[in-house]
Structure formats: C-alpha cells, structure tokens
Design a protein around this motif. Structure first.
Motif, PDB file in Angstrom:
ATOM      1  N   ARG A   1      -6.903   6.738  -6.928  1.00 50.36           N
ATOM      2  CA  ARG A   1      -5.719   7.563  -7.166  1.00 50.36           C
ATOM      3  C   ARG A   1      -4.633   7.262  -6.136  1.00 50.36           C
ATOM      4  N   ARG A   2      -5.016   7.184  -4.850  1.00 50.09           N
ATOM      5  CA  ARG A   2      -4.034   6.885  -3.792  1.00 50.09           C
ATOM      6  C   ARG A   2      -3.446   5.488  -3.956  1.00 50.09           C
ATOM      7  N   ARG A   3      -4.280   4.495  -4.281  1.00 50.60           N
ATOM      8  CA  ARG A   3      -3.778   3.130  -4.477  1.00 50.60           C
ATOM      9  C   ARG A   3      -2.826   3.065  -5.666  1.00 50.60           C
ATOM     10  N   THR A   4      -3.183   3.755  -6.748  1.00 51.08           N
ATOM     11  CA  THR A   4      -2.325   3.784  -7.932  1.00 51.08           C
ATOM     12  C   THR A   4      -1.002   4.470  -7.626  1.00 51.08           C
ATOM     13  N   GLN A   5      -1.050   5.564  -6.881  1.00 55.04           N
ATOM     14  CA  GLN A   5       0.173   6.266  -6.508  1.00 55.04           C
ATOM     15  C   GLN A   5       1.065   5.372  -5.648  1.00 55.04           C
ATOM     16  N   LYS A   6       0.496   4.638  -4.736  1.00 55.10           N
ATOM     17  CA  LYS A   6       1.254   3.715  -3.886  1.00 55.10           C
ATOM     18  C   LYS A   6       1.854   2.598  -4.744  1.00 55.10           C
ATOM     19  N   PHE A   7       1.082   2.096  -5.701  1.00 52.77           N
ATOM     20  CA  PHE A   7       1.566   1.045  -6.603  1.00 52.77           C
ATOM     21  C   PHE A   7       2.762   1.538  -7.418  1.00 52.77           C
TER      22      PHE A   7
ATOM     23  N   GLU B   1       4.819   4.025  -6.626  1.00 56.63           N
ATOM     24  CA  GLU B   1       5.955   4.208  -5.713  1.00 56.63           C
ATOM     25  C   GLU B   1       6.616   2.870  -5.388  1.00 56.63           C
ATOM     26  N   ASP B   2       5.818   1.840  -5.146  1.00 55.29           N
ATOM     27  CA  ASP B   2       6.370   0.507  -4.878  1.00 55.29           C
ATOM     28  C   ASP B   2       7.110  -0.033  -6.101  1.00 55.29           C
TER      29      ASP B   2
ATOM     30  N   ASN C   1      -9.633   7.225  -3.709  1.00 54.11           N
ATOM     31  CA  ASN C   1      -9.032   5.974  -3.232  1.00 54.11           C
ATOM     32  C   ASN C   1      -8.236   5.286  -4.344  1.00 54.11           C
TER      33      ASN C   1
END
Length: 156
Positions: free
Chosen positions: A35-41, A43-44, A33
């Motif tokens: 990792r996914r949140r960091t990846q989304k951050f 990308e944003d 989770n």
C-alpha cells in the motif's frame, strides 16, 4: 493420564495458533508495504507525469527567447510560424487536439455558445464561427470551444 494428553494437545494448539498468528502478521505487514509503495508510486506519477510535456514546452520557451533577440518583421514572422508549428507538434505528441467545430452541430459537452450569427450560407443551428478554439486531451474536452450558432433571420 488424561492430564499429559491435554497438556500436549494444548501445547500443539498453542504452537498452531502462534504459527498462523505470525503468518497473519507478516501478510498484514506485506500488504501495508505494498500500500505504501503504491501510494508513493501514485504520488510520483502525479508529480512527474507531465515531465515529458514540460521538457517539450521548454523548447518553445527557447524559441520565444530567440524571437526577442531577432530583428526585422520577416524574421519575427518566421520565428512565430516555427513556434506555432512546434507547439502543434508537441500537442499532437501528447494527445492534445484542437477542435474544428465550424459546420458541425452544437454539442454542449464540447462547445459553449457565446453569440448568434445570421445563417448566411449555413444551416441554422450549426456552428458558424469559432471565437476561441477548444481542446481535447485523449478524447476528453479540457476547454470548450466558444462558438457562434447560425440562426434564421426574419428576412429568411
């Protein structure tokens, strides 16, 4: 007598194993989770990182539209000076600096030699003329300055 004791130890070992297996699975899910949140951050940040710069540049576009509506050379000159000043303010605000290499020594990380000029009044090997300005963003060269280097002539 030995059978029930082994059975109790086996059950206790099984509960111990299941407890730590569940903890491991939760930790794995949590790290996934994060990792996914960091990846989304990230990308944003890539997508919207220039949002402030774009907001400022839109003001310059508005000024350019006003130039089209204006009449007269004097008004056009005033608008262009205002646009140039506003652009420089925006560049400064966002860490973009124009290089001023005239008189300095050649640096291949900041300059690109496009011509050689006679060394009249300047030291040979120094930058005598700038054909196109270079820019640095927070100390990193993003466009090399196109420069002319002063060279000794045969008369000198």
């Amino acid at each position: 007598m030995l059978g029930p004791l082994l059975s109790m130890q086996g059950q206790r070992a099984l509960r111990f194993h299941q407890k730590y297996l569940n903890l491991y699975k939760r930790a794995l899910a949590d790290s996934d989770n994060v990792r996914r949140r960091t990846q989304k951050f990230v990308e944003d940040a890539k997508l919207f990182g220039i949002q402030s710069f774009c907001r400022d540049i839109v003001e310059v576009a508005d000024l350019l539209e006003k130039v089209e509506e204006g009449d007269g050379v004097q008004q056009l000159t005033q608008y262009m000076a205002h646009i140039q000043g506003r652009l420089q303010d925006i560049f400064t605000k966002h860490g973009l600096e124009k290089m001023s290499p005239v008189g300095s020594t050649y640096d291949p990380y900041q300059h690109e030699i496009v011509c050689h000029t006679p060394a009249e009044g300047v030291e040979p090997g120094t930058i005598a003329v700038v054909k196109q300005d270079g820019y640095m963003l927070h100390g990193r060269t993003i466009r090399h300055a196109h420069v002319g280097i002063a060279v000794k002539t045969q008369e000198q």
